[in-house]
Design a protein around this motif. Sequence first.
Motif, PDB file in Angstrom:
ATOM      1  N   GLY A 149      41.758  29.142  42.798  1.00  0.00           N
ATOM      2  CA  GLY A 149      40.737  29.961  43.462  1.00  0.00           C
ATOM      3  C   GLY A 149      39.370  29.872  42.787  1.00  0.00           C
ATOM      4  N   GLU A 150      38.379  30.348  43.492  1.00  0.00           N
ATOM      5  CA  GLU A 150      36.984  30.287  43.017  1.00  0.00           C
ATOM      6  C   GLU A 150      36.835  30.933  41.633  1.00  0.00           C
ATOM      7  OE1 GLU A 150      32.729  32.416  44.002  1.00  0.00           O
ATOM      8  OE2 GLU A 150      34.295  32.499  45.524  1.00  0.00           O
ATOM      9  N   ILE A 151      36.188  30.200  40.745  1.00  0.00           N
ATOM     10  CA  ILE A 151      36.024  30.691  39.370  1.00  0.00           C
ATOM     11  C   ILE A 151      34.908  31.731  39.288  1.00  0.00           C
ATOM     12  CG2 ILE A 151      35.297  29.983  37.043  1.00  0.00           C
ATOM     13  CD1 ILE A 151      36.874  27.373  37.534  1.00  0.00           C
ATOM     14  N   ILE A 152      35.205  32.845  38.624  1.00  0.00           N
ATOM     15  CA  ILE A 152      34.224  33.920  38.445  1.00  0.00           C
ATOM     16  C   ILE A 152      33.550  33.778  37.081  1.00  0.00           C
ATOM     17  CG2 ILE A 152      33.927  36.421  38.257  1.00  0.00           C
ATOM     18  CD1 ILE A 152      36.565  36.648  39.979  1.00  0.00           C
ATOM     19  N   ALA A 153      34.337  33.570  36.044  1.00  0.00           N
ATOM     20  CA  ALA A 153      33.774  33.480  34.685  1.00  0.00           C
ATOM     21  C   ALA A 153      34.767  32.789  33.755  1.00  0.00           C
ATOM     22  CB  ALA A 153      33.475  34.880  34.159  1.00  0.00           C
ATOM     23  N   GLN A 154      34.217  32.126  32.752  1.00  0.00           N
ATOM     24  CA  GLN A 154      35.069  31.473  31.753  1.00  0.00           C
ATOM     25  C   GLN A 154      34.564  31.778  30.356  1.00  0.00           C
ATOM     26  OE1 GLN A 154      34.853  27.333  33.321  1.00  0.00           O
ATOM     27  NE2 GLN A 154      37.053  27.557  33.697  1.00  0.00           N
ATOM     28  N   LYS A 155      35.507  31.842  29.428  1.00  0.00           N
ATOM     29  CA  LYS A 155      35.162  32.033  28.018  1.00  0.00           C
ATOM     30  C   LYS A 155      35.743  30.842  27.262  1.00  0.00           C
ATOM     31  CE  LYS A 155      34.034  35.384  24.999  1.00  0.00           C
ATOM     32  NZ  LYS A 155      32.788  36.148  25.200  1.00  0.00           N
ATOM     33  N   THR A 156      34.885  30.161  26.518  1.00  0.00           N
ATOM     34  CA  THR A 156      35.338  28.989  25.768  1.00  0.00           C
ATOM     35  C   THR A 156      35.482  29.352  24.304  1.00  0.00           C
ATOM     36  OG1 THR A 156      34.088  27.592  27.283  1.00  0.00           O
ATOM     37  CG2 THR A 156      34.710  26.590  25.203  1.00  0.00           C
ATOM     38  N   PHE A 157      36.545  28.863  23.669  1.00  0.00           N
ATOM     39  CA  PHE A 157      36.647  29.032  22.213  1.00  0.00           C
ATOM     40  C   PHE A 157      37.311  27.809  21.593  1.00  0.00           C
ATOM     41  CE2 PHE A 157      40.978  30.478  22.881  1.00  0.00           C
ATOM     42  CZ  PHE A 157      40.897  31.217  24.047  1.00  0.00           C
ATOM     43  N   PRO A 158      36.915  27.486  20.352  1.00  0.00           N
ATOM     44  CA  PRO A 158      37.453  26.281  19.730  1.00  0.00           C
ATOM     45  C   PRO A 158      38.862  26.504  19.208  1.00  0.00           C
ATOM     46  CG  PRO A 158      35.969  27.388  18.235  1.00  0.00           C
ATOM     47  CD  PRO A 158      35.938  28.178  19.506  1.00  0.00           C
ATOM     48  N   LEU A 159      39.614  25.437  19.087  1.00  0.00           N
ATOM     49  CA  LEU A 159      40.878  25.520  18.347  1.00  0.00           C
ATOM     50  C   LEU A 159      40.529  25.389  16.876  1.00  0.00           C
ATOM     51  CD1 LEU A 159      41.920  24.392  21.272  1.00  0.00           C
ATOM     52  CD2 LEU A 159      44.023  24.087  19.953  1.00  0.00           C
TER      53      LEU A 159
END
Length: 192
Positions: A149-159
Amino acid sequence: MKKIAILASGSGSNAEAIMKWAKASGLAEVVCVLSDKREARVLERAFNHNVPGLYVRKKKLESREEYDQKLIVRLADFNPDWIVLAGYMKLLTPKFLHVFRESGVRVINIHPSLLPLFPGLDGYGDAYRAGVKESGCTIHYVDEGMDTGEIIAQKTFPLIPGETLEEFKARGLLIENAFYPEILEKLLTQLL
Ligand code: GAR
């Protein structure tokens, strides 16, 4: 005040974060938590927050459509404005989505990867095993597909080099627990 119904299958740390946020912000009321798993810890968490927690049993021979029809009936009692999936591990049927879409209810989910990468049941595990340098979580509207479904928001974090999968998952979950209420607040106040 907007009414939120939560669907969840597991521990319910996201559901709990949303129940806490709803109470503290006064922007929403969590009107019920429905689970397809009798033993899910999320039902205990709902009880502790004085939110009705209902186990909706999936019988062995029942089709997905029949099961979702039971969910529709249960949810209708609570008249939600939003249906929030928080670790709900079943695909919703087109009929379910159609019924709520028609009445203006929005259905959203949080997924433990940077979609469209790593859809499915084990987003963090799949990303970790693929050896990516960074991953994240995605909040999206739910459609008939699996995490499409349509993306609202994403949070990126490193491994973090050397961290185990369990450490990575635990860290990701804590990030989700802050991110989901933050985005819900923006959605409810029309900042998104
Ligand atoms: C969370 O990581 C959530 O993103 C994931 O299940 C976990 C539930 O944790 N959801 C999915 O994988 C959906 N496909 P919780 O029960 O502690 O909120």
